[in-house]
Design a protein around this motif. Structure first.
Motif, mmCIF file in Angstrom:
data_model
loop_
_atom_site.group_PDB
_atom_site.id
_atom_site.type_symbol
_atom_site.label_atom_id
_atom_site.label_comp_id
_atom_site.label_asym_id
_atom_site.label_seq_id
_atom_site.Cartn_x
_atom_site.Cartn_y
_atom_site.Cartn_z
ATOM 1 N N LEU A 8 -3.961 2.998 6.396
ATOM 2 C CA LEU A 8 -3.246 2.222 5.381
ATOM 3 C C LEU A 8 -2.844 3.091 4.196
ATOM 4 O O LEU A 8 -1.799 2.872 3.581
ATOM 5 C CB LEU A 8 -4.110 1.046 4.915
ATOM 6 C CG LEU A 8 -4.368 -0.030 5.966
ATOM 7 C CD1 LEU A 8 -5.341 -1.066 5.421
ATOM 8 C CD2 LEU A 8 -3.078 -0.685 6.420
ATOM 9 N N ASP A 9 -3.663 4.087 3.905
ATOM 10 C CA ASP A 9 -3.363 4.993 2.796
ATOM 11 C C ASP A 9 -2.044 5.730 3.030
ATOM 12 O O ASP A 9 -1.356 6.092 2.084
ATOM 13 C CB ASP A 9 -4.503 5.991 2.606
ATOM 14 C CG ASP A 9 -4.386 6.755 1.305
ATOM 15 O OD1 ASP A 9 -4.146 6.111 0.259
ATOM 16 O OD2 ASP A 9 -4.531 7.987 1.338
ATOM 17 N N GLY A 10 -1.675 5.900 4.278
ATOM 18 C CA GLY A 10 -0.412 6.547 4.608
ATOM 19 C C GLY A 10 0.805 5.741 4.182
ATOM 20 O O GLY A 10 1.921 6.271 4.150
ATOM 21 N N TYR A 11 0.624 4.470 3.847
ATOM 22 C CA TYR A 11 1.725 3.622 3.413
ATOM 23 C C TYR A 11 1.874 3.557 1.901
ATOM 24 O O TYR A 11 2.726 2.835 1.393
ATOM 25 C CB TYR A 11 1.583 2.215 4.011
ATOM 26 C CG TYR A 11 1.801 2.251 5.497
ATOM 27 C CD1 TYR A 11 3.072 2.147 6.026
ATOM 28 C CD2 TYR A 11 0.737 2.462 6.370
ATOM 29 C CE1 TYR A 11 3.284 2.235 7.388
ATOM 30 C CE2 TYR A 11 0.937 2.539 7.734
ATOM 31 C CZ TYR A 11 2.211 2.428 8.235
ATOM 32 O OH TYR A 11 2.409 2.525 9.591
ATOM 33 N N LEU A 12 1.045 4.318 1.208
ATOM 34 C CA LEU A 12 1.177 4.425 -0.248
ATOM 35 C C LEU A 12 1.968 5.683 -0.583
ATOM 36 O O LEU A 12 1.878 6.683 0.125
ATOM 37 C CB LEU A 12 -0.207 4.510 -0.902
ATOM 38 C CG LEU A 12 -1.067 3.259 -0.845
ATOM 39 C CD1 LEU A 12 -2.444 3.545 -1.454
ATOM 40 C CD2 LEU A 12 -0.406 2.120 -1.573
ATOM 41 N N PRO A 13 2.718 5.644 -1.674
ATOM 42 C CA PRO A 13 3.424 6.874 -2.071
ATOM 43 C C PRO A 13 2.421 7.925 -2.511
ATOM 44 O O PRO A 13 1.309 7.596 -2.953
ATOM 45 C CB PRO A 13 4.305 6.415 -3.242
ATOM 46 C CG PRO A 13 3.700 5.152 -3.723
ATOM 47 C CD PRO A 13 2.971 4.541 -2.569
ATOM 48 N N PRO A 14 2.769 9.207 -2.370
ATOM 49 C CA PRO A 14 1.845 10.257 -2.796
ATOM 50 C C PRO A 14 1.568 10.173 -4.298
ATOM 51 O O PRO A 14 2.440 9.796 -5.080
ATOM 52 C CB PRO A 14 2.563 11.555 -2.442
ATOM 53 C CG PRO A 14 3.962 11.181 -2.134
ATOM 54 C CD PRO A 14 4.020 9.717 -1.867
ATOM 55 N N ALA A 15 0.338 10.493 -4.657
ATOM 56 C CA ALA A 15 -0.056 10.468 -6.061
ATOM 57 C C ALA A 15 0.639 11.596 -6.808
ATOM 58 O O ALA A 15 0.814 12.688 -6.279
ATOM 59 C CB ALA A 15 -1.558 10.599 -6.202
ATOM 60 N N VAL A 16 1.007 11.330 -8.040
ATOM 61 C CA VAL A 16 1.679 12.331 -8.863
ATOM 62 C C VAL A 16 0.638 13.020 -9.732
ATOM 63 O O VAL A 16 -0.146 12.358 -10.417
ATOM 64 C CB VAL A 16 2.763 11.670 -9.745
ATOM 65 C CG1 VAL A 16 3.405 12.694 -10.646
ATOM 66 C CG2 VAL A 16 3.793 10.956 -8.888
ATOM 67 N N ASP A 17 0.601 14.351 -9.675
ATOM 68 C CA ASP A 17 -0.314 15.106 -10.525
ATOM 69 C C ASP A 17 0.314 15.276 -11.903
ATOM 70 O O ASP A 17 1.475 15.645 -12.029
ATOM 71 C CB ASP A 17 -0.581 16.497 -9.934
ATOM 72 C CG ASP A 17 -1.399 16.426 -8.650
ATOM 73 O OD1 ASP A 17 -2.113 15.422 -8.496
ATOM 74 O OD2 ASP A 17 -1.330 17.363 -7.850
ATOM 75 N N GLU A 18 -0.480 14.990 -12.915
ATOM 76 C CA GLU A 18 -0.015 15.168 -14.287
ATOM 77 C C GLU A 18 -0.671 16.405 -14.870
ATOM 78 O O GLU A 18 -1.783 16.350 -15.351
ATOM 79 C CB GLU A 18 -0.335 13.934 -15.130
ATOM 80 C CG GLU A 18 0.429 12.702 -14.681
ATOM 81 C CD GLU A 18 0.136 11.513 -15.559
ATOM 82 O OE1 GLU A 18 -0.294 11.714 -16.713
ATOM 83 O OE2 GLU A 18 0.323 10.397 -15.086
#
Length: 83
Positions: free
Chosen positions: A72-82
């Motif tokens: 299911l995690d594959g259906y989330l957009p990649p996290a943005v590093d700040e």
């Protein structure tokens, strides 16, 4: 069907069921934000279930729930590093 595909199908069926229930509750199609909330909620449920299975010494079921959460995690957009 391979075992990995069975788990993917199972995870996606769970998500699809959640989506349909939410659409019925809301009375309309889901927007992207609502979809992402449902995916995150499903991931959290899988992780919570895995924790409960581990406490009950049901490692095989815990591992299954963790794999479903990864799918299911594959259906989330990649996290943005700040940085």
């Amino acid at each position: 069907m391979k075992a990995g595909e069975k788990e993917k199908v199972s995870a996606l069926r769970l998500l699809l069921s959640s989506i349909k229930n939410e659409q019925i509750r809301a009375g309309s199609e889901l927007d992207e934000e609502s979809f992402l909330k449902l995916v995150r909620k499903s991931i959290k449920q899988c992780k919570d279930s895995a924790d409960q299975y581990r406490k009950g010494e049901r490692v095989e079921l815990a591992e299954k729930e963790e794999r479903e959460a990864e799918i299911l995690d594959g259906y989330l957009p990649p996290a943005v590093d700040e940085d």
